[in-house]
Motif scaffolding. Sequence first.
Motif, PDB file in Angstrom:
ATOM      1  N   PRO A 144      32.843  33.791  37.498  1.00 20.43           N
ATOM      2  CA  PRO A 144      31.709  34.393  38.222  1.00 20.43           C
ATOM      3  C   PRO A 144      32.127  35.715  38.860  1.00 20.43           C
ATOM      4  O   PRO A 144      33.230  35.840  39.398  1.00 20.43           O
ATOM      5  N   GLY A 145      31.254  36.692  38.783  1.00 22.29           N
ATOM      6  CA  GLY A 145      31.538  37.989  39.386  1.00 22.29           C
ATOM      7  C   GLY A 145      32.293  38.940  38.492  1.00 22.29           C
ATOM      8  O   GLY A 145      32.494  40.104  38.850  1.00 22.29           O
ATOM      9  N   LEU A 146      32.728  38.481  37.318  1.00 22.53           N
ATOM     10  CA  LEU A 146      33.516  39.325  36.421  1.00 22.53           C
ATOM     11  C   LEU A 146      32.761  39.654  35.130  1.00 22.53           C
ATOM     12  O   LEU A 146      33.363  39.862  34.088  1.00 22.53           O
ATOM     13  N   THR A 147      31.439  39.695  35.216  1.00 21.74           N
ATOM     14  CA  THR A 147      30.631  39.963  34.029  1.00 21.74           C
ATOM     15  C   THR A 147      31.027  41.271  33.361  1.00 21.74           C
ATOM     16  O   THR A 147      31.305  41.306  32.150  1.00 21.74           O
ATOM     17  N   LEU A 148      31.039  42.354  34.109  1.00 25.21           N
ATOM     18  CA  LEU A 148      31.342  43.667  33.532  1.00 25.21           C
ATOM     19  C   LEU A 148      32.806  43.760  33.133  1.00 25.21           C
ATOM     20  O   LEU A 148      33.133  44.212  32.019  1.00 25.21           O
ATOM     21  N   TYR A 149      33.698  43.334  34.007  1.00 25.70           N
ATOM     22  CA  TYR A 149      35.128  43.404  33.692  1.00 25.70           C
ATOM     23  C   TYR A 149      35.451  42.567  32.455  1.00 25.70           C
ATOM     24  O   TYR A 149      36.151  43.014  31.538  1.00 25.70           O
ATOM     25  N   GLY A 150      34.918  41.339  32.412  1.00 24.81           N
ATOM     26  CA  GLY A 150      35.168  40.478  31.264  1.00 24.81           C
ATOM     27  C   GLY A 150      34.624  41.065  29.980  1.00 24.81           C
ATOM     28  O   GLY A 150      35.250  40.962  28.914  1.00 24.81           O
ATOM     29  N   ALA A 151      33.458  41.711  30.057  1.00 29.91           N
ATOM     30  CA  ALA A 151      32.874  42.325  28.866  1.00 29.91           C
ATOM     31  C   ALA A 151      33.754  43.458  28.339  1.00 29.91           C
ATOM     32  O   ALA A 151      33.958  43.589  27.129  1.00 29.91           O
ATOM     33  N   THR A 152      34.297  44.269  29.245  1.00 27.05           N
ATOM     34  CA  THR A 152      35.151  45.375  28.791  1.00 27.05           C
ATOM     35  C   THR A 152      36.449  44.852  28.177  1.00 27.05           C
ATOM     36  O   THR A 152      36.946  45.405  27.189  1.00 27.05           O
ATOM     37  N   LYS A 153      36.988  43.794  28.743  1.00 26.14           N
ATOM     38  CA  LYS A 153      38.232  43.249  28.202  1.00 26.14           C
ATOM     39  C   LYS A 153      37.994  42.523  26.870  1.00 26.14           C
ATOM     40  O   LYS A 153      38.856  42.534  25.984  1.00 26.14           O
ATOM     41  N   ALA A 154      36.832  41.886  26.727  1.00 29.72           N
ATOM     42  CA  ALA A 154      36.495  41.281  25.441  1.00 29.72           C
ATOM     43  C   ALA A 154      36.389  42.355  24.366  1.00 29.72           C
ATOM     44  O   ALA A 154      36.799  42.150  23.216  1.00 29.72           O
ATOM     45  N   ALA A 155      35.843  43.509  24.727  1.00 30.95           N
ATOM     46  CA  ALA A 155      35.754  44.616  23.783  1.00 30.95           C
ATOM     47  C   ALA A 155      37.142  45.081  23.355  1.00 30.95           C
ATOM     48  O   ALA A 155      37.389  45.368  22.167  1.00 30.95           O
ATOM     49  N   LEU A 156      38.074  45.146  24.304  1.00 29.41           N
ATOM     50  CA  LEU A 156      39.428  45.582  23.983  1.00 29.41           C
ATOM     51  C   LEU A 156      40.133  44.565  23.090  1.00 29.41           C
ATOM     52  O   LEU A 156      40.852  44.931  22.154  1.00 29.41           O
ATOM     53  N   THR A 157      39.900  43.282  23.362  1.00 36.87           N
ATOM     54  CA  THR A 157      40.480  42.233  22.526  1.00 36.87           C
ATOM     55  C   THR A 157      39.958  42.327  21.094  1.00 36.87           C
ATOM     56  O   THR A 157      40.721  42.214  20.126  1.00 36.87           O
ATOM     57  N   GLN A 158      38.671  42.537  20.947  1.00 28.98           N
ATOM     58  CA  GLN A 158      38.089  42.654  19.617  1.00 28.98           C
ATOM     59  C   GLN A 158      38.594  43.911  18.915  1.00 28.98           C
ATOM     60  O   GLN A 158      38.840  43.906  17.693  1.00 28.98           O
ATOM     61  N   ALA A 159      38.775  44.995  19.661  1.00 27.24           N
ATOM     62  CA  ALA A 159      39.306  46.223  19.077  1.00 27.24           C
ATOM     63  C   ALA A 159      40.716  46.005  18.547  1.00 27.24           C
ATOM     64  O   ALA A 159      41.079  46.503  17.464  1.00 27.24           O
ATOM     65  N   HIS A 193      35.385  39.108  46.327  1.00 26.24           N
ATOM     66  CA  HIS A 193      34.070  38.562  45.974  1.00 26.24           C
ATOM     67  C   HIS A 193      34.177  37.039  46.044  1.00 26.24           C
ATOM     68  O   HIS A 193      34.889  36.424  45.248  1.00 26.24           O
ATOM     69  N   PRO A 194      33.510  36.387  46.997  1.00 24.25           N
ATOM     70  CA  PRO A 194      33.724  34.950  47.245  1.00 24.25           C
ATOM     71  C   PRO A 194      33.572  34.046  46.020  1.00 24.25           C
ATOM     72  O   PRO A 194      34.420  33.152  45.823  1.00 24.25           O
ATOM     73  N   PRO A 195      32.555  34.199  45.169  1.00 27.22           N
ATOM     74  CA  PRO A 195      32.464  33.298  44.014  1.00 27.22           C
ATOM     75  C   PRO A 195      33.650  33.434  43.060  1.00 27.22           C
ATOM     76  O   PRO A 195      34.110  32.442  42.480  1.00 27.22           O
ATOM     77  N   THR A 196      34.157  34.652  42.914  1.00 26.95           N
ATOM     78  CA  THR A 196      35.318  34.865  42.062  1.00 26.95           C
ATOM     79  C   THR A 196      36.554  34.222  42.679  1.00 26.95           C
ATOM     80  O   THR A 196      37.328  33.549  41.990  1.00 26.95           O
ATOM     81  N   ALA A 197      36.734  34.429  43.965  1.00 30.72           N
ATOM     82  CA  ALA A 197      37.879  33.836  44.655  1.00 30.72           C
ATOM     83  C   ALA A 197      37.845  32.311  44.554  1.00 30.72           C
ATOM     84  O   ALA A 197      38.881  31.662  44.321  1.00 30.72           O
ATOM     85  N   ALA A 198      36.671  31.724  44.694  1.00 33.54           N
ATOM     86  CA  ALA A 198      36.558  30.265  44.617  1.00 33.54           C
ATOM     87  C   ALA A 198      36.918  29.760  43.230  1.00 33.54           C
ATOM     88  O   ALA A 198      37.579  28.721  43.082  1.00 33.54           O
ATOM     89  N   ALA A 199      36.517  30.485  42.188  1.00 36.32           N
ATOM     90  CA  ALA A 199      36.831  30.072  40.818  1.00 36.32           C
ATOM     91  C   ALA A 199      38.331  30.140  40.563  1.00 36.32           C
ATOM     92  O   ALA A 199      38.905  29.243  39.933  1.00 36.32           O
ATOM     93  N   PHE A 200      38.982  31.188  41.055  1.00 32.62           N
ATOM     94  CA  PHE A 200      40.436  31.286  40.884  1.00 32.62           C
ATOM     95  C   PHE A 200      41.146  30.171  41.645  1.00 32.62           C
ATOM     96  O   PHE A 200      42.151  29.627  41.168  1.00 32.62           O
ATOM     97  N   THR A 201      40.645  29.833  42.825  1.00 36.22           N
ATOM     98  CA  THR A 201      41.244  28.749  43.603  1.00 36.22           C
ATOM     99  C   THR A 201      41.148  27.422  42.847  1.00 36.22           C
ATOM    100  O   THR A 201      42.108  26.651  42.788  1.00 36.22           O
ATOM    101  N   ARG A 202      39.982  27.161  42.253  1.00 34.18           N
ATOM    102  CA  ARG A 202      39.817  25.925  41.475  1.00 34.18           C
ATOM    103  C   ARG A 202      40.741  25.913  40.253  1.00 34.18           C
ATOM    104  O   ARG A 202      41.343  24.890  39.923  1.00 34.18           O
ATOM    105  N   ALA A 203      40.864  27.062  39.578  1.00 34.10           N
ATOM    106  CA  ALA A 203      41.730  27.142  38.397  1.00 34.10           C
ATOM    107  C   ALA A 203      43.187  26.887  38.770  1.00 34.10           C
ATOM    108  O   ALA A 203      43.928  26.216  38.039  1.00 34.10           O
ATOM    109  N   ALA A 204      43.594  27.392  39.930  1.00 34.20           N
ATOM    110  CA  ALA A 204      44.960  27.157  40.378  1.00 34.20           C
ATOM    111  C   ALA A 204      45.172  25.701  40.760  1.00 34.20           C
ATOM    112  O   ALA A 204      46.220  25.108  40.454  1.00 34.20           O
ATOM    113  N   ARG A 205      44.161  25.100  41.395  1.00 33.85           N
ATOM    114  CA  ARG A 205      44.271  23.702  41.793  1.00 33.85           C
ATOM    115  C   ARG A 205      44.377  22.794  40.568  1.00 33.85           C
ATOM    116  O   ARG A 205      45.103  21.795  40.578  1.00 33.85           O
ATOM    117  N   LEU A 206      43.675  23.155  39.504  1.00 31.00           N
ATOM    118  CA  LEU A 206      43.717  22.384  38.256  1.00 31.00           C
ATOM    119  C   LEU A 206      44.917  22.766  37.388  1.00 31.00           C
ATOM    120  O   LEU A 206      45.089  22.208  36.307  1.00 31.00           O
TER     121      LEU A 206
END
Length: 261
Positions: A144-159, A193-206
């Motif tokens: 969450p919160g990384l829509t634009l950043y994730g899209a640009t990095k997906a483009a670089l991966t595909q390139a 950005h709180p939703p992004t921080a919360a998602a990273f916290t959950r990923a680290a916990r898991l």
Amino acid sequence: MRLAGAHVVLTGATGSIGSRLAERLAGRGARLTVTARSAEALDELAARTGALAVPADLADEGGPASLLTSAQDRHGPVDVLVHNAAVEVAGRLEELDADGLAAAVALNVRAPLELTRLALPGMRERRRGHLVLVSSLAGVATFPGLTLYGATKAALTQAAAGLSLDLRGSGVGTTLVEIGPVSSTMMSRVRDHPPTAAAFTRAARLRVLRDLDPDEVAGAVVAAVEANRRHVRLPRRAAVLAATAGLPRAVVRTALVGIEG
């Protein structure tokens, strides 16, 4: 790719990963050109590593061409191009302004493609070269919160996937770097950005993700270039996610194009 004596151009050189890359590349004997927007920080890095400093804003339309001209005037043809420069963007898409959106796409996507377009003819002619594209696991499964950043990095991966096909048999290699969160000021800003921080916290916990040391990433990238490896995926515990997401590209590479590996 032998780095000793090779001319390496490194973008985003003053960031947490970039500065470690510069130190490791210089330690391998590369003739190094480093670039970033901050002239003061760039000069300090150049003094420490013996690199040529070329301040540039690669988001500007003429930035990539100007950088390449300055680098080649001093160090000759580019052997290795490391696309490390990027801007983080965290927040809901509708909350971003038009200028910020355009700047992120310009730096994260257009600049590496334009630099590559300009450098490739010489690499092909010499049958020598290597491209490193620093992407992100956000291009595989964004938070969450990384829509634009994730899209640009997906483009670089595909390139990177397309380039590896276009360059087969040319003598020019590619390395795609897909990494998770790195201990850095950039990641600190993302976590504002709180939703992004919360998602990273959950990923680290898991235990799906962990914060990477910038030097760990730099060491893996340099080793991959020297070994001509096509992928760097960190942390290893999340590598299976990137590999799974890349299955359609792998199918095309092996079954439809007839290239293994």
